[in-house]
Design a protein around this motif. Structure first.
Motif, short mmCIF file in Angstrom:
data_model
loop_
_atom_site.label_atom_id
_atom_site.label_comp_id
_atom_site.label_asym_id
_atom_site.label_seq_id
_atom_site.Cartn_x
_atom_site.Cartn_y
_atom_site.Cartn_z
N ASN A 184 0.82 -1.22 0.00
CA ASN A 184 0.00 0.00 0.00
C ASN A 184 0.85 1.27 0.00
O ASN A 184 0.35 2.35 0.30
N MET A 185 2.14 1.14 -0.32
CA MET A 185 3.02 2.30 -0.37
C MET A 185 2.90 2.97 -1.75
O MET A 185 3.84 2.98 -2.56
N VAL A 186 1.74 3.53 -2.00
CA VAL A 186 1.43 4.06 -3.32
C VAL A 186 2.27 5.29 -3.65
O VAL A 186 2.71 5.47 -4.78
N ASP B 185 -6.04 6.18 -8.57
CA ASP B 185 -7.26 5.55 -8.04
C ASP B 185 -6.94 4.64 -6.85
O ASP B 185 -7.70 4.61 -5.87
N ARG B 186 -5.82 3.96 -6.95
CA ARG B 186 -5.44 3.05 -5.86
C ARG B 186 -5.11 3.84 -4.60
O ARG B 186 -5.41 3.40 -3.49
N ARG B 187 -4.50 4.99 -4.75
CA ARG B 187 -4.17 5.81 -3.59
C ARG B 187 -5.43 6.25 -2.86
O ARG B 187 -5.49 6.26 -1.62
N ILE B 188 -6.44 6.61 -3.62
CA ILE B 188 -7.72 7.03 -3.03
C ILE B 188 -8.33 5.89 -2.23
O ILE B 188 -8.82 6.07 -1.11
N LYS B 189 -8.28 4.68 -2.78
CA LYS B 189 -8.83 3.51 -2.09
C LYS B 189 -8.05 3.19 -0.81
O LYS B 189 -8.64 2.84 0.22
N VAL C 18 -6.30 5.29 1.10
CA VAL C 18 -6.60 6.30 2.13
C VAL C 18 -7.97 6.03 2.75
O VAL C 18 -8.13 6.12 3.98
N ALA C 19 -8.96 5.70 1.91
CA ALA C 19 -10.32 5.43 2.42
C ALA C 19 -10.32 4.19 3.32
O ALA C 19 -10.94 4.18 4.39
N ARG C 20 -9.60 3.17 2.92
CA ARG C 20 -9.54 1.93 3.71
C ARG C 20 -8.84 2.18 5.04
O ARG C 20 -9.25 1.66 6.08
N LEU C 21 -7.78 2.98 5.02
CA LEU C 21 -7.05 3.30 6.25
C LEU C 21 -7.94 4.03 7.24
O LEU C 21 -7.94 3.71 8.45
#
Length: 437
Positions: free
Chosen positions: A49-51, A73-77, A79-82
């Motif tokens: 997750n080190m985007v 898009d992956r970074r947004i996901k 952050v939301a998951r965190l």
């Protein structure tokens, strides 16, 4: 020297986060093309997750400030998951961060779980959320937070498998933060569990031991007591069997540790036997150096391998650690290795010869004549060897009380002849007595 690089063999036995320091070292030493190393980094980062780090590597690889939309898009996901995991674990985290509340904890896990449930409505769901949050923090590269949360989770977890998984994560986090004292404690704790745990499959236990030895390399070559620790672990029969089964390349690190550790010299014989047994499966200049010197008594071969050993050490991420001293950069382990390896050559050569030409010895030690003469003078003085240097003839003369190999053979033969003579007399006397009776 890429032929002797073990990154491809070591990496599959590491957590992918532990592989990044190896790739950084490989890139710094330019063992492979930069593009190839950067591609390997990106491939690894795609599974973490080190985007943000992945974006930086992508920009460096392709010389651009733009990044693919899938990374954004992956970074947004991520952050939301965190944030979601943080909210789920918030009640338990709040409790754990309050010193007054923590005083209510006792050594009994069951009591703590019941107390949390009854007084604070914190149950299994929140404890599981803490584990998931800690794991996610680790995947994001926040190793300090992950280590703290995993430590607290283990104090509450009653599931042995999940507890073991958390301990692996805690160990990886401490290694990546270079907290070597704590990492060594976690390593020993993990070893106790692996050796005591009743695994459903012996193959799983074997694999756990192989993983543990690979992870231990980070600790043993950075911790003050690591050089003895790696010998204790790797030469323990269960772990030595694991090396001979599916991790032959670890012989490089065991051999290095024994060469630079003078106090463990008696255990070198055991290692040399293993190196002989496994030479078809694995060999490199370090293992071949020992074989040339102690098996084949090939001093020219040992001399050649010693030159190659220096390059192997400089290009190995665990052995080639650099230390800045003023305007100079040194590799302490390389210097120790060469010093002890030369001592091995000198001692072995002296066992066979009584009068040694310094020029020839300098050649075998990869030194100039003057360096070799100074080295031998210091060695004779410090090691209190029974030898003297004849500067006129340029030789080292071993004193008569030093018994060389040929003399040992002659003395042994004399002793055998005397014992045979005595035994023959006893037989004749016994036969004569029986005849008289």
């Amino acid at each position: 020297m890429a032929n002797y690089d073990l990154t491809r063999k070591i990496a599959p036995n590491l957590d992918r986060h532990l592989t990044f320091p190896l790739l950084e070292f490989v890139q710094e030493r330019r063992l492979y093309a930069d593009d190839e190393t950067l591609e390997a980094k990106i491939e690894l980062l795609n599974k973490t997750n080190m985007v943000d780090y992945a974006m930086d590597i992508h920009k460096s690889r392709y010389q651009t400030e733009e990044v693919p939309q899938d990374m954004i898009d992956r970074r947004i996901k991520v952050v939301a998951r965190l944030k979601a995991l943080e909210e789920s674990a918030a009640p338990l985290i709040t409790f754990l961060q309050n010193p007054n509340m923590l005083q209510e904890f006792r050594a009994d896990k069951q009591y703590n779980l019941q107390m949390l449930q009854e007084r604070y409505q914190i149950g299994p769901d929140q404890i599981e959320a803490l584990y998931q949050y800690a794991k996610f923090q680790f995947e994001c590269g926040n190793y300090s937070g992950a280590a703290d949360f995993l430590y607290q989770y283990r104090a509450l977890c009653t599931n042995s498998d999940r507890n073991l998984s958390a301990l692996w994560g805690k160990l990886a986090a401490e290694i990546l933060m270079q907290n070597w004292d704590i990492a060594l404690e976690e390593l020993n704790r993990l070893r106790e569990i692996i050796d005591a745990k009743n695994f459903q499959s012996p193959l799983n236990q074997l694999q756990s031991r192989i993983w543990l030895m690979h992870w231990s390399l980070f600790i043993f070559f950075n911790h003050d007591s690591g050089r003895s620790g790696i010998i204790d672990l790797f030469l323990y029969d269960r772990y030595l069997n694991a090396i001979q089964t599916n991790a032959h390349h670890l012989l490089r690190y065991l051999a290095t540790a024994l060469i630079i550790n003078k106090k463990r010299r008696p255990q070198l014989k055991e290692l040399i036997k293993v190196i002989q047994q496994e030479q078809c499966s694995y060999k490199d200049p370090i293992t071949e150096f020992l074989q040339c010197l102690y098996v084949n008594y090939d001093f020219d071969g040992a001399q050649q391998k010693l030159r190659e050993c220096e390059e192997v050490i400089l290009n190995d991420p665990f052995l080639g650690k650099r230390v800045e001293e003023g305007n100079f950069t040194t590799v302490p382990l390389r210097d120790e290795f060469l010093e002890n390896a030369r001592l091995f050559i000198f001692e072995t050569y002296c066992r066979i010869h009584q009068c040694i030409d310094i020029g020839m010895l300098a050649e075998k030690l990869n030194m100039s004549y003057e360096e070799a003469e100074r080295w031998i003078v210091n060695l004779v003085r410090n090691a209190k060897l029974d030898a003297k240097i004849d500067s006129k003839s340029g030789t080292v003369v071993m004193e008569p009380n030093h018994v060389n190999v040929y003399e040992q053979i002659i003395e042994s033969t004399k002793a055998l002849s005397l014992r045979t003579y005595k035994f023959a007399n006893l037989v004749l006397e016994s036969a004569a007595a029986q005849s008289a009776a």
